[in-house]
Design a protein around this motif. Structure first.
Motif, mmCIF file in Angstrom:
data_model
loop_
_atom_site.group_PDB
_atom_site.id
_atom_site.type_symbol
_atom_site.label_atom_id
_atom_site.label_comp_id
_atom_site.label_asym_id
_atom_site.label_seq_id
_atom_site.Cartn_x
_atom_site.Cartn_y
_atom_site.Cartn_z
ATOM 1 N N GLN A 109 0.839 -1.201 0.000
ATOM 2 C CA GLN A 109 0.000 0.000 0.000
ATOM 3 C C GLN A 109 0.871 1.247 0.000
ATOM 4 O OE1 GLN A 109 -0.570 2.295 2.793
ATOM 5 N NE2 GLN A 109 -2.035 3.458 1.583
ATOM 6 N N GLN A 110 1.951 1.240 0.751
ATOM 7 C CA GLN A 110 2.869 2.381 0.787
ATOM 8 C C GLN A 110 3.515 2.601 -0.575
ATOM 9 O OE1 GLN A 110 1.786 3.916 3.378
ATOM 10 N NE2 GLN A 110 3.772 4.295 4.327
ATOM 11 N N LEU A 111 3.911 1.523 -1.250
ATOM 12 C CA LEU A 111 4.491 1.639 -2.584
ATOM 13 C C LEU A 111 3.470 2.179 -3.579
ATOM 14 C CD1 LEU A 111 6.576 -1.666 -2.773
ATOM 15 C CD2 LEU A 111 7.443 0.669 -2.586
ATOM 16 N N ARG A 112 2.250 1.694 -3.479
ATOM 17 C CA ARG A 112 1.188 2.159 -4.378
ATOM 18 C C ARG A 112 0.890 3.634 -4.142
ATOM 19 N NH1 ARG A 112 -0.790 2.519 -9.087
ATOM 20 N NH2 ARG A 112 -3.022 2.763 -9.165
ATOM 21 N N GLN A 113 0.870 4.038 -2.887
ATOM 22 C CA GLN A 113 0.631 5.438 -2.565
ATOM 23 C C GLN A 113 1.744 6.316 -3.144
ATOM 24 O OE1 GLN A 113 0.580 6.339 1.613
ATOM 25 N NE2 GLN A 113 -0.201 8.400 1.291
ATOM 26 N N ALA A 114 2.988 5.869 -3.030
ATOM 27 C CA ALA A 114 4.111 6.633 -3.585
ATOM 28 C C ALA A 114 3.981 6.733 -5.100
ATOM 29 C CB ALA A 114 5.431 5.974 -3.196
ATOM 30 N N ASP A 115 3.564 5.645 -5.757
ATOM 31 C CA ASP A 115 3.362 5.671 -7.211
ATOM 32 C C ASP A 115 2.265 6.663 -7.600
ATOM 33 O OD1 ASP A 115 5.327 3.828 -7.765
ATOM 34 O OD2 ASP A 115 3.948 2.118 -7.828
ATOM 35 N N LEU A 116 1.169 6.647 -6.855
ATOM 36 C CA LEU A 116 0.070 7.561 -7.155
ATOM 37 C C LEU A 116 0.484 9.014 -6.965
ATOM 38 C CD1 LEU A 116 -2.937 5.645 -5.574
ATOM 39 C CD2 LEU A 116 -2.470 6.005 -8.003
ATOM 40 N N LEU A 117 1.253 9.284 -5.915
ATOM 41 C CA LEU A 117 1.732 10.649 -5.701
ATOM 42 C C LEU A 117 2.655 11.091 -6.826
ATOM 43 C CD1 LEU A 117 2.410 10.605 -1.845
ATOM 44 C CD2 LEU A 117 0.624 11.840 -3.073
ATOM 45 N N ARG A 118 3.502 10.188 -7.291
ATOM 46 C CA ARG A 118 4.407 10.492 -8.407
ATOM 47 C C ARG A 118 3.619 10.767 -9.679
ATOM 48 N NH1 ARG A 118 8.196 7.222 -6.476
ATOM 49 N NH2 ARG A 118 7.167 5.369 -7.252
ATOM 50 N N GLU A 119 2.609 9.941 -9.950
ATOM 51 C CA GLU A 119 1.782 10.140 -11.138
ATOM 52 C C GLU A 119 1.027 11.466 -11.077
ATOM 53 O OE1 GLU A 119 -0.851 6.917 -12.024
ATOM 54 O OE2 GLU A 119 0.731 5.426 -11.768
ATOM 55 N N ALA A 120 0.530 11.813 -9.893
ATOM 56 C CA ALA A 120 -0.192 13.077 -9.739
ATOM 57 C C ALA A 120 0.739 14.262 -9.987
ATOM 58 C CB ALA A 120 -0.808 13.159 -8.343
ATOM 59 N N ALA A 121 1.960 14.182 -9.496
ATOM 60 C CA ALA A 121 2.924 15.261 -9.703
ATOM 61 C C ALA A 121 3.273 15.398 -11.180
ATOM 62 C CB ALA A 121 4.188 15.007 -8.883
ATOM 63 N N GLN A 122 3.436 14.258 -11.859
ATOM 64 C CA GLN A 122 3.719 14.299 -13.295
ATOM 65 C C GLN A 122 2.545 14.894 -14.066
ATOM 66 O OE1 GLN A 122 4.653 10.253 -14.239
ATOM 67 N NE2 GLN A 122 6.823 10.474 -13.724
ATOM 68 N N GLY A 123 1.339 14.554 -13.663
ATOM 69 C CA GLY A 123 0.156 15.103 -14.307
ATOM 70 C C GLY A 123 0.058 16.608 -14.131
ATOM 71 N N ARG A 124 0.382 17.075 -12.931
ATOM 72 C CA ARG A 124 0.365 18.526 -12.691
ATOM 73 C C ARG A 124 1.411 19.229 -13.537
ATOM 74 N NH1 ARG A 124 -0.681 16.857 -7.399
ATOM 75 N NH2 ARG A 124 1.522 16.877 -6.880
ATOM 76 N N LYS A 125 2.602 18.651 -13.633
ATOM 77 C CA LYS A 125 3.663 19.254 -14.449
ATOM 78 C C LYS A 125 3.262 19.292 -15.915
ATOM 79 C CE LYS A 125 7.652 18.170 -11.589
ATOM 80 N NZ LYS A 125 8.908 17.390 -11.500
ATOM 81 N N ALA A 126 2.651 18.222 -16.400
ATOM 82 C CA ALA A 126 2.221 18.176 -17.796
ATOM 83 C C ALA A 126 1.141 19.221 -18.058
ATOM 84 C CB ALA A 126 1.709 16.782 -18.140
ATOM 85 N N SER A 127 0.222 19.369 -17.117
ATOM 86 C CA SER A 127 -0.841 20.366 -17.266
ATOM 87 C C SER A 127 -0.263 21.778 -17.281
ATOM 88 C CB SER A 127 -1.845 20.217 -16.125
ATOM 89 O OG SER A 127 -2.823 21.212 -16.200
ATOM 90 N N GLU A 128 0.680 22.047 -16.396
ATOM 91 C CA GLU A 128 1.314 23.361 -16.364
ATOM 92 C C GLU A 128 2.078 23.624 -17.655
ATOM 93 O OE1 GLU A 128 3.724 23.419 -12.878
ATOM 94 O OE2 GLU A 128 2.014 23.437 -11.517
ATOM 95 N N ALA A 129 2.730 22.606 -18.185
ATOM 96 C CA ALA A 129 3.474 22.772 -19.437
ATOM 97 C C ALA A 129 2.523 23.078 -20.590
ATOM 98 C CB ALA A 129 4.283 21.513 -19.735
ATOM 99 N N ARG A 130 1.359 22.397 -20.628
ATOM 100 C CA ARG A 130 0.382 22.680 -21.685
ATOM 101 C C ARG A 130 -0.134 24.105 -21.583
ATOM 102 N NH1 ARG A 130 -1.320 17.356 -20.710
ATOM 103 N NH2 ARG A 130 -2.876 18.109 -19.223
ATOM 104 N N LYS A 131 -0.423 24.541 -20.364
ATOM 105 C CA LYS A 131 -0.907 25.914 -20.163
ATOM 106 C C LYS A 131 0.152 26.923 -20.585
ATOM 107 C CE LYS A 131 -4.067 25.006 -16.357
ATOM 108 N NZ LYS A 131 -4.310 25.217 -14.918
#
Length: 58
Positions: free
Chosen positions: A7-29
């Protein structure tokens, strides 16, 4: 204990994916605003003005 670690590993993966998604969104903007910044600097030209630039032939 194994489930907790998974569960801890999955949570870390989800946090990483969310951060990447935010960066991608900011780059598109940023790309969109950069693309439109040079066009809107002196104002937009309407397409209707181009249509009637020349007089019609007789």
């Amino acid at each position: 204990m194994f489930e907790y670690e998974m569960q801890q590993l999955r949570q870390a993966d989800l946090l990483r994916e969310a951060a990447q998604g935010r960066k991608a969104s900011e780059a598109r903007k940023a790309r969109r605003s950069g693309r439109h910044a040079h066009q809107d600097g002196e104002g937009r030209v309407s397409h209707a003005a181009r249509r009637f630039r020349f007089a019609r032939a007789a």
